[in-house]
Design a protein around this motif. Structure first.
Motif, mmCIF file in Angstrom:
data_model
loop_
_atom_site.group_PDB
_atom_site.id
_atom_site.type_symbol
_atom_site.label_atom_id
_atom_site.label_comp_id
_atom_site.label_asym_id
_atom_site.label_seq_id
_atom_site.Cartn_x
_atom_site.Cartn_y
_atom_site.Cartn_z
ATOM 1 N N TRP A 69 9.700 -1.005 45.578
ATOM 2 C CA TRP A 69 9.616 -0.785 47.027
ATOM 3 C C TRP A 69 10.786 0.048 47.557
ATOM 4 O O TRP A 69 10.611 0.867 48.459
ATOM 5 N N ALA A 70 11.974 -0.163 47.011
ATOM 6 C CA ALA A 70 13.203 0.415 47.563
ATOM 7 C C ALA A 70 13.224 1.935 47.433
ATOM 8 O O ALA A 70 13.228 2.479 46.340
ATOM 9 N N LYS A 71 13.222 2.594 48.578
ATOM 10 C CA LYS A 71 13.312 4.048 48.640
ATOM 11 C C LYS A 71 14.047 4.405 49.928
ATOM 12 O O LYS A 71 14.188 3.587 50.823
ATOM 13 N N SER A 72 14.459 5.622 50.028
ATOM 14 C CA SER A 72 15.116 6.100 51.239
ATOM 15 C C SER A 72 14.189 5.912 52.438
ATOM 16 O O SER A 72 12.981 6.121 52.343
ATOM 17 N N GLY A 73 14.761 5.509 53.544
ATOM 18 C CA GLY A 73 13.983 5.323 54.753
ATOM 19 C C GLY A 73 13.362 3.958 54.906
ATOM 20 O O GLY A 73 12.688 3.678 55.896
ATOM 21 N N ARG A 74 13.578 3.073 53.946
ATOM 22 C CA ARG A 74 13.033 1.715 54.026
ATOM 23 C C ARG A 74 14.152 0.755 54.399
ATOM 24 O O ARG A 74 15.311 0.983 54.068
ATOM 25 N N THR A 75 13.790 -0.316 55.090
ATOM 26 C CA THR A 75 14.796 -1.307 55.463
ATOM 27 C C THR A 75 14.271 -2.718 55.246
ATOM 28 O O THR A 75 13.107 -3.005 55.493
ATOM 29 N N LEU A 76 15.167 -3.557 54.773
ATOM 30 C CA LEU A 76 14.907 -4.979 54.613
ATOM 31 C C LEU A 76 15.967 -5.704 55.425
ATOM 32 O O LEU A 76 17.163 -5.485 55.220
ATOM 33 N N THR A 77 15.529 -6.523 56.353
ATOM 34 C CA THR A 77 16.443 -7.318 57.163
ATOM 35 C C THR A 77 16.204 -8.779 56.821
ATOM 36 O O THR A 77 15.062 -9.230 56.800
ATOM 37 N N MET A 78 17.288 -9.495 56.559
ATOM 38 C CA MET A 78 17.199 -10.926 56.269
ATOM 39 C C MET A 78 17.998 -11.686 57.314
ATOM 40 O O MET A 78 19.084 -11.252 57.697
ATOM 41 N N LEU A 79 17.457 -12.821 57.737
ATOM 42 C CA LEU A 79 18.152 -13.694 58.676
ATOM 43 C C LEU A 79 18.122 -15.111 58.125
ATOM 44 O O LEU A 79 17.052 -15.626 57.784
ATOM 45 N N ALA A 80 19.294 -15.706 58.006
ATOM 46 C CA ALA A 80 19.405 -17.083 57.509
ATOM 47 C C ALA A 80 20.529 -17.786 58.244
ATOM 48 O O ALA A 80 21.414 -17.144 58.824
ATOM 49 N N GLN A 81 20.508 -19.093 58.185
ATOM 50 C CA GLN A 81 21.644 -19.837 58.726
ATOM 51 C C GLN A 81 22.842 -19.617 57.815
ATOM 52 O O GLN A 81 23.943 -19.387 58.270
ATOM 53 N N ASN A 82 22.595 -19.679 56.501
ATOM 54 C CA ASN A 82 23.621 -19.330 55.521
ATOM 55 C C ASN A 82 22.933 -18.884 54.232
ATOM 56 O O ASN A 82 21.760 -19.136 54.025
ATOM 57 N N TYR A 83 23.707 -18.227 53.390
ATOM 58 C CA TYR A 83 23.168 -17.640 52.160
ATOM 59 C C TYR A 83 23.681 -18.342 50.904
ATOM 60 O O TYR A 83 23.527 -17.825 49.809
ATOM 61 N N ASP A 84 24.233 -19.537 51.046
ATOM 62 C CA ASP A 84 24.771 -20.269 49.898
ATOM 63 C C ASP A 84 23.710 -20.496 48.817
ATOM 64 O O ASP A 84 23.974 -20.317 47.626
#
Length: 172
Positions: A69-84
């Motif tokens: 999936w990863a190519k120029s112009g693509r974005t992945l946004t993640m939201l978490a309380q924490n990433y532990d």
């Protein structure tokens, strides 16, 4: 996608349209979503969960789909309380995140309680949300109203978030 005039429901073969139930079904849905993102070239993805502990992010098949999936112009946004739990349970994903840090934005919810964060996957054409975390039940679909409503809720949470889970840590 213009939030005021959403695009019509796209045809997404193989992706669930309706309810899902159970941890196995949820994990399969995550795998299928990333495979579809790679195959169909989705430009934007937003993932939200308090900890991502029971998402199959560290599985080889998921990381391969993310590589595809990863190519120029693509974005992945993640939201978490924490990433532990991401760091503890998903080593392959953490490595992938370092490599592709220029297209991934990880955000922390700060003072927002874990129970106030949806457990969801959003893309411009298809979404899913777990409504009951204990039983891993929820709904998925490509209906415009569902996509817009989830995007608005996620945007509100992201506005109140701050950067988190750096790709690298600098030491002295």
């Amino acid at each position: 996608m213009n939030d005021l005039h959403p695009s019509p429901e796209p045809f997404l073969p193989g992706l669930l349209q309706g309810r899902f139930e159970g941890r196995l079904a949820f994990a399969a849905l995550v795998r299928e979503a990333f495979a579809a993102a790679a195959a169909q070239g989705w430009r934007d993805i937003i993932l939200c969960d308090a900890t991502f502990e029971d998402w199959p992010l560290g599985e080889r098949v998921v990381v391969q789909a993310l590589n595809d999936w990863a190519k120029s112009g693509r974005t992945l946004t993640m939201l978490a309380q924490n990433y532990d739990e991401v760091i503890r349970r998903h080593a392959r994903f953490v490595t992938w995140r370092r490599t592709w840090s220029h297209i991934i934005e990880c955000r922390g919810s700060g003072a927002v309680a874990a129970s106030d964060l949806p457990s969801a996957f959003w893309s411009p054409g298809w979404v899913f949300e777990r409504l009951d975390l204990v039983r891993s039940t929820g709904v998925a679909g490509s209906e415009a109203a569902r996509r817009v409503a989830l995007k608005e809720r996620l945007a509100e949470k992201l506005q109140r978030s701050s950067p988190a889970f750096p790709a690298t840590t600098l030491g002295i």
